[in-house]
Design an enzyme around this catalytic site. Structure first.
Site, PDB file in Angstrom:
ATOM      1  N   PRO A  91       0.822  -1.218   0.000  1.00 15.72           N
ATOM      2  CG  PRO A  91      -0.704  -1.529   1.736  1.00 15.72           C
ATOM      3  CD  PRO A  91       0.577  -2.065   1.180  1.00 15.72           C
ATOM      4  CD  GLU A 118      -0.882  -5.349   9.477  1.00 13.31           C
ATOM      5  OE1 GLU A 118      -0.757  -4.125   9.358  1.00 13.31           O
ATOM      6  OE2 GLU A 118      -1.919  -5.973   9.158  1.00 13.31           O
ATOM      7  NE  ARG A 156      -6.033  -3.881 -22.632  1.00 18.89           N
ATOM      8  CZ  ARG A 156      -5.620  -2.759 -23.217  1.00 18.89           C
ATOM      9  NH1 ARG A 156      -4.497  -2.190 -22.825  1.00 18.89           N
ATOM     10  NH2 ARG A 156      -6.310  -2.214 -24.194  1.00 18.89           N
ATOM     11  CG  ASP A 171      -5.091   1.161 -25.736  1.00 16.78           C
ATOM     12  OD1 ASP A 171      -6.320   1.372 -25.704  1.00 16.78           O
ATOM     13  OD2 ASP A 171      -4.552   0.146 -25.272  1.00 16.78           O
TER      14      ASP A 171
HETATM   15  C1  9D3 Z   1      -2.825  -0.715   9.180  1.00 19.45           C
HETATM   16  C2  9D3 Z   1      -2.012  -0.325   8.040  1.00 19.45           C
HETATM   17  N1  9D3 Z   1      -2.330  -1.093   6.816  1.00 19.45           N
HETATM   18  C3  9D3 Z   1      -1.834  -0.273   5.652  1.00 19.45           C
HETATM   19  C4  9D3 Z   1      -2.928   0.408   4.945  1.00 19.45           C
HETATM   20  C5  9D3 Z   1      -1.670  -2.389   6.849  1.00 19.45           C
HETATM   21  C6  9D3 Z   1      -1.834  -3.199   5.619  1.00 19.45           C
HETATM   22  C7  9D3 Z   1      -3.082  -3.390   5.059  1.00 19.45           C
HETATM   23  C8  9D3 Z   1      -3.230  -4.180   3.929  1.00 19.45           C
HETATM   24  C9  9D3 Z   1      -0.745  -3.805   5.049  1.00 19.45           C
HETATM   25  C10 9D3 Z   1      -0.894  -4.596   3.927  1.00 19.45           C
HETATM   26  C11 9D3 Z   1      -2.134  -4.789   3.399  1.00 19.45           C
HETATM   27  C12 9D3 Z   1      -2.286  -5.665   2.228  1.00 19.45           C
HETATM   28  N2  9D3 Z   1      -2.282  -4.891   0.965  1.00 19.45           N
HETATM   29  C13 9D3 Z   1      -1.328  -5.067   0.072  1.00 19.45           C
HETATM   30  O1  9D3 Z   1      -0.457  -5.890   0.271  1.00 19.45           O
HETATM   31  C14 9D3 Z   1      -1.319  -4.255  -1.124  1.00 19.45           C
HETATM   32  C15 9D3 Z   1      -2.201  -3.238  -1.591  1.00 19.45           C
HETATM   33  C16 9D3 Z   1      -3.381  -2.649  -1.026  1.00 19.45           C
HETATM   34  O2  9D3 Z   1      -3.870  -3.017   0.054  1.00 19.45           O
HETATM   35  N3  9D3 Z   1      -3.990  -1.654  -1.740  1.00 19.45           N
HETATM   36  C17 9D3 Z   1      -3.545  -1.214  -2.936  1.00 19.45           C
HETATM   37  N4  9D3 Z   1      -2.453  -1.704  -3.487  1.00 19.45           N
HETATM   38  C18 9D3 Z   1      -1.797  -2.704  -2.813  1.00 19.45           C
HETATM   39  S1  9D3 Z   1      -0.408  -3.426  -3.335  1.00 19.45           S
HETATM   40  C19 9D3 Z   1      -0.305  -4.446  -2.033  1.00 19.45           C
END
Ligand code: 9D3
Length: 248
Positions: A91, A118, A156, A171
């Protein structure tokens, strides 16, 4: 191109690789996808791949040593291929955009790390990860769907995967703008809704102009950020600007 995916859930990938319009991209000799179940590299006796975070708190952290064993196995299997970046999904990563997808499509591939829990012990990230990517501001349960998103976008772009070569031209023609609306039969629905007259006119210059204007209007209304980006990249000509200026 070769893509290696390190994941705790290899089953999540099989449906996408086997079905749908992108299936042809994953046939031998195109995008060669290799799945590496992280569990295979876990610590004995129970193949542990995660543990609790130092300092306390919720969730689990992926351990460095299983990740390093998996990565070593992938690098050994890729020894013949050109060196490829290790991409981790998080994230906190940079937002995935079509420009990034296009860069990958032009390269030798990548090693994708799908985190769960996490996240990944930061020391593994600092030592081995070349690029962290996010697919947007919403909370998922792991990196597998983001990895599939990248695979789909890459698939794609492979030559011959989209049925119609014009789709690619489209595109790039409309690069940076939202697509215009589309219509098909019947010309008039029972409720009365009709197809825009210009699309039935047979006047291809007028049709192209109408579609361009629709794209510009939609982008201006819904995604002013994209319109600004397209303008900054010099993708709007004088006719486009004149239309935007006289638009209600
Ligand atoms: C409490 C803090 N959280 C961060 C927002 C912890 C957390 C939540 C969800 C850590 C990892 C995740 C799992 N998500 C992913 O691995 C992830 C992800 C996403 O949740 N949203 C958008 N892109 C991605 S890329 C990997």
């Amino acid at each position: 191109m070769r893509i290696d995916v390190i994941t705790l859930f290899p089953e999540l990938f099989s449906a996408h690789l086997v079905h749908g319009v992108t299936r042809r991209a994953f046939e031998p000799g195109r995008v060669d996808v290799h799945l590496w179940p992280l569990r295979d590299f876990g610590d004995p006796p129970h193949a542990r791949v995660d543990d609790r975070p130092y300092g306390g708190g919720p969730g689990m952290v992926l351990l460095v040593e299983p990740l390093e064993r998996a990565l070593a196995a992938v690098r050994a299997a890729r020894a013949e291929a050109a060196p490829a970046p290790l991409v981790s999904f998080s994230p906190a990563g940079a937002l995935l955009r079509q420009a990034t997808v296009a860069q990958f499509a032009a390269g030798p591939g990548a090693i994708l790390l799908c985190a769960r829990y996490e996240g990944v012990d930061q020391r593994f990230v600092d030592t081995h990860v070349d690029l962290e990517l996010s697919i947007g501001d919403y909370v998922l349960s792991g990196g597998e769907l983001p990895a599939l998103v990248l695979l789909d976008a890459l698939a794609r772009l492979q030559p011959g995967v989209l049925g119609d070569a014009r789709s690619h031209q489209q595109d790039s023609f409309s690069a940076g703008l939202l697509d215009c609306p589309h219509f098909s039969r019947p010309e008039r629905l029972a409720g009365g809704a009709a197809v825009p007259q210009v699309l039935l006119s047979g006047n291809h210059a007028a049709i192209d102009a109408w579609r361009r204007e629709q794209s510009l209007a939609l982008t201006a209304d819904r995604r002013p950020d994209l319109l600004a980006g397209a303008r900054a990249e010099g993708l709007l000509d004088a006719t486009d600007e004149a239309y935007l200026a006289r638009r209600p």
